[in-house]
Design a protein around this motif. Structure first.
Motif, PDB file in Angstrom:
ATOM      1  N   THR A  38       0.835  -1.205   0.000  1.00 40.74           N
ATOM      2  CA  THR A  38       0.000   0.000   0.000  1.00 40.74           C
ATOM      3  C   THR A  38       0.865   1.247   0.000  1.00 40.74           C
ATOM      4  O   THR A  38       0.641   2.184  -0.776  1.00 40.74           O
ATOM      5  N   GLY A  39       1.858   1.274   0.864  1.00 44.86           N
ATOM      6  CA  GLY A  39       2.732   2.437   0.917  1.00 44.86           C
ATOM      7  C   GLY A  39       3.499   2.666  -0.368  1.00 44.86           C
ATOM      8  O   GLY A  39       3.719   3.809  -0.776  1.00 44.86           O
ATOM      9  N   ARG A  40       3.894   1.581  -1.033  1.00 43.43           N
ATOM     10  CA  ARG A  40       4.681   1.701  -2.262  1.00 43.43           C
ATOM     11  C   ARG A  40       3.852   2.067  -3.480  1.00 43.43           C
ATOM     12  O   ARG A  40       4.349   2.728  -4.400  1.00 43.43           O
ATOM     13  N   THR A  41       2.572   1.640  -3.508  1.00 37.55           N
ATOM     14  CA  THR A  41       1.858   1.680  -4.787  1.00 37.55           C
ATOM     15  C   THR A  41       0.492   2.346  -4.772  1.00 37.55           C
ATOM     16  O   THR A  41      -0.008   2.720  -5.834  1.00 37.55           O
ATOM     17  N   ALA A  42      -0.159   2.463  -3.614  1.00 33.34           N
ATOM     18  CA  ALA A  42      -1.582   2.818  -3.596  1.00 33.34           C
ATOM     19  C   ALA A  42      -1.819   4.300  -3.324  1.00 33.34           C
ATOM     20  O   ALA A  42      -0.931   5.031  -2.887  1.00 33.34           O
ATOM     21  N   ASP A  43      -3.044   4.721  -3.595  1.00 37.66           N
ATOM     22  CA  ASP A  43      -3.483   6.097  -3.336  1.00 37.66           C
ATOM     23  C   ASP A  43      -4.308   6.202  -2.059  1.00 37.66           C
ATOM     24  O   ASP A  43      -4.548   7.311  -1.566  1.00 37.66           O
ATOM     25  N   SER A  91      -0.734  -0.039  12.141  1.00 38.05           N
ATOM     26  CA  SER A  91      -0.607  -0.288  10.703  1.00 38.05           C
ATOM     27  C   SER A  91      -0.167   0.935   9.919  1.00 38.05           C
ATOM     28  O   SER A  91       0.661   0.821   8.991  1.00 38.05           O
ATOM     29  N   ARG A  92      -0.681   2.093  10.247  1.00 32.65           N
ATOM     30  CA  ARG A  92      -0.389   3.268   9.436  1.00 32.65           C
ATOM     31  C   ARG A  92       1.117   3.575   9.382  1.00 32.65           C
ATOM     32  O   ARG A  92       1.616   3.944   8.300  1.00 32.65           O
ATOM     33  N   PRO A  93       1.872   3.427  10.468  1.00 32.84           N
ATOM     34  CA  PRO A  93       3.311   3.687  10.351  1.00 32.84           C
ATOM     35  C   PRO A  93       4.017   2.779   9.353  1.00 32.84           C
ATOM     36  O   PRO A  93       5.014   3.185   8.742  1.00 32.84           O
ATOM     37  N   LEU A  94       3.530   1.559   9.164  1.00 33.20           N
ATOM     38  CA  LEU A  94       4.141   0.656   8.193  1.00 33.20           C
ATOM     39  C   LEU A  94       3.906   1.151   6.775  1.00 33.20           C
ATOM     40  O   LEU A  94       4.787   1.055   5.910  1.00 33.20           O
ATOM     41  N   ILE A  95       2.712   1.680   6.523  1.00 38.35           N
ATOM     42  CA  ILE A  95       2.421   2.277   5.216  1.00 38.35           C
ATOM     43  C   ILE A  95       3.327   3.473   4.973  1.00 38.35           C
ATOM     44  O   ILE A  95       3.934   3.618   3.901  1.00 38.35           O
ATOM     45  N   ASP A  96       3.423   4.340   5.971  1.00 39.24           N
ATOM     46  CA  ASP A  96       4.218   5.559   5.820  1.00 39.24           C
ATOM     47  C   ASP A  96       5.689   5.230   5.572  1.00 39.24           C
ATOM     48  O   ASP A  96       6.338   5.846   4.720  1.00 39.24           O
ATOM     49  N   ARG A 153       8.027   8.168  -1.985  1.00 43.10           N
ATOM     50  CA  ARG A 153       6.696   8.768  -2.078  1.00 43.10           C
ATOM     51  C   ARG A 153       6.396   9.579  -0.812  1.00 43.10           C
ATOM     52  O   ARG A 153       6.941   9.311   0.258  1.00 43.10           O
ATOM     53  N   ASP A 154       5.475  10.524  -0.948  1.00 41.81           N
ATOM     54  CA  ASP A 154       4.994  11.278   0.202  1.00 41.81           C
ATOM     55  C   ASP A 154       3.918  10.435   0.893  1.00 41.81           C
ATOM     56  O   ASP A 154       2.892  10.123   0.270  1.00 41.81           O
ATOM     57  N   PRO A 155       4.102  10.060   2.150  1.00 42.65           N
ATOM     58  CA  PRO A 155       3.073   9.261   2.824  1.00 42.65           C
ATOM     59  C   PRO A 155       1.695   9.914   2.825  1.00 42.65           C
ATOM     60  O   PRO A 155       0.676   9.212   2.838  1.00 42.65           O
ATOM     61  N   ALA A 156       1.654  11.244   2.803  1.00 42.69           N
ATOM     62  CA  ALA A 156       0.361  11.929   2.785  1.00 42.69           C
ATOM     63  C   ALA A 156      -0.401  11.661   1.501  1.00 42.69           C
ATOM     64  O   ALA A 156      -1.600  11.919   1.426  1.00 42.69           O
ATOM     65  N   GLY A 157       0.293  11.119   0.489  1.00 44.36           N
ATOM     66  CA  GLY A 157      -0.379  10.770  -0.754  1.00 44.36           C
ATOM     67  C   GLY A 157      -1.212   9.505  -0.665  1.00 44.36           C
ATOM     68  O   GLY A 157      -1.917   9.157  -1.615  1.00 44.36           O
ATOM     69  N   VAL A 158      -1.118   8.794   0.456  1.00 46.30           N
ATOM     70  CA  VAL A 158      -1.924   7.595   0.686  1.00 46.30           C
ATOM     71  C   VAL A 158      -2.992   7.948   1.723  1.00 46.30           C
ATOM     72  O   VAL A 158      -2.709   8.046   2.920  1.00 46.30           O
ATOM     73  N   ALA A 159      -4.198   8.187   1.277  1.00 45.09           N
ATOM     74  CA  ALA A 159      -5.279   8.613   2.168  1.00 45.09           C
ATOM     75  C   ALA A 159      -5.787   7.447   3.007  1.00 45.09           C
ATOM     76  O   ALA A 159      -5.852   6.310   2.528  1.00 45.09           O
ATOM     77  N   SER A 160      -6.170   7.726   4.239  1.00 38.42           N
ATOM     78  CA  SER A 160      -6.845   6.739   5.092  1.00 38.42           C
ATOM     79  C   SER A 160      -8.347   6.977   4.991  1.00 38.42           C
ATOM     80  O   SER A 160      -8.837   8.060   5.341  1.00 38.42           O
TER      81      SER A 160
END
Length: 305
Positions: A183-188, A206-211, A219-226
């Motif tokens: 998710t962190g590498r590829t998703a929006d 979980s969210r820190p693992l995505i970031d 990538r900017d972690p903020a680019g992956v919306a929760s």
């Protein structure tokens, strides 16, 4: 903190899909969400349940009956919908609807039932690797450009022409560390499982693992919306307790919903909410109330119309 638009949606059914026996209700939920100015309707994807509507048939039909709202399968059960075919499905829906589609994707739910469809069982690690390949391939097969050749472990295509429609936003329902990293590498976007919200242990862990995976991938972690499934009841009077003993939101008055969701955005970075009524109020009525009484006030409070 990202200043992206906060999204608001409504679920067409429970975690296991929308009932075939409740087609009028499903149609009216989507219509109420569209009339109310919500951003999306969502439906689950479980082809092995015979009493549930096929998710992509429902999304295509409902996009044809609505005008501004987007449709999202949350989340596509990838093993039952091979990536090249899914790319064609999603790009066609995007072209037909004017871009009103979101691709939710998952590595596969209820693996004890997936083989009933004649689909070979994958190990958890293989299913996650297949999901990452699928996201990469689907993006390549959208937005025009040169023919695509892809030689992966799970998907292979040779000289396949991309569709002209751009790839839609891609969200995952990742749960475990390896899929969270995908998710962190590829998703929006990311939809935490089991209705977990921003105060849950699942989100905090979980969210820190995505970031971290996003940063590692540049990538900017903020680019992956929760995006949170946020169900509950809307009451006429405030409730003395808005969460149960396990910390799960149960609802409250419109003002209590507004305060809770505003804090979720401003203090915890929530990027969106998918509403599902949990009481005896008819779902279309509850969705209309959510859209009318709560969503505009949250949009105003967070300053992101």
């Amino acid at each position: 903190m990202s200043q992206r638009r906060v999204l608001f949606g409504a679920s067409l059914g429970q975690w296991n899909g929308a009932d075939v026996g409740n087609v009028p209700g499903v149609l009216e939920i989507a219509a109420a969400a569209d009339r109310g100015g919500l951003d999306m309707f969502t439906i689950a994807d479980h082809l092995y349940f015979g009493d549930k509507l096929d998710a992509y048939s429902a999304v295509g039909f409902l996009l044809g009956r609505t005008s501004t709202i987007s449709g999202a399968v949350i989340v596509t059960n990838l093993p039952t919908r091979p990536a090249p075919a899914l790319a064609r499905t999603i790009s066609s829906l995007s072209a037909l609807s004017g871009g009103r589609v979101i691709l939710g994707i998952g590595a596969g739910a209820i693996w004890d039932m997936i083989p009933q469809l004649g689909i070979p069982r994958l190990t958890p690690g293989a299913a996650v690797r297949a999901m990452e390949e699928a996201i990469t391939l689907i993006r390549a097969l959208c937005g025009g450009g040169e023919p695509v050749t892809f030689d992966g472990s799970f998907y292979q295509v040779t000289g396949l022409q991309p569709a002209p429609a751009p790839a839609p936003p891609i969200w995952t329902g990742s749960v475990h560390p390896k899929s969270l990293a995908v998710t962190g590498r590829t998703a929006d976007g990311w939809v935490p499982s089991m209705g977990s919200d921003w105060l849950s242990a699942r989100y905090r862990e979980s969210r820190p693992l995505i970031d971290a995976a996003a940063v590692e991938a540049g990538r900017d972690p903020a680019g992956v919306a929760s995006i949170f499934n946020f169900g509950g009841r809307i009451t006429s009077e405030p409730l003395a307790q808005n969460r149960d003993d396990a910390g799960r939101w149960i609802g409250g008055s419109a003002r209590q919903w507004i305060e809770e969701m505003t804090a979720a955005v401003l203090e915890h970075g929530a990027g969106g909410f998918i509403y599902r009524s949990t009481d005896d109020t008819p779902a279309p009525v509850a969705v209309a109330s959510f859209a009318r009484e709560i969503v505009p006030a949250v949009r105003e409070a967070v300053g992101r119309p």
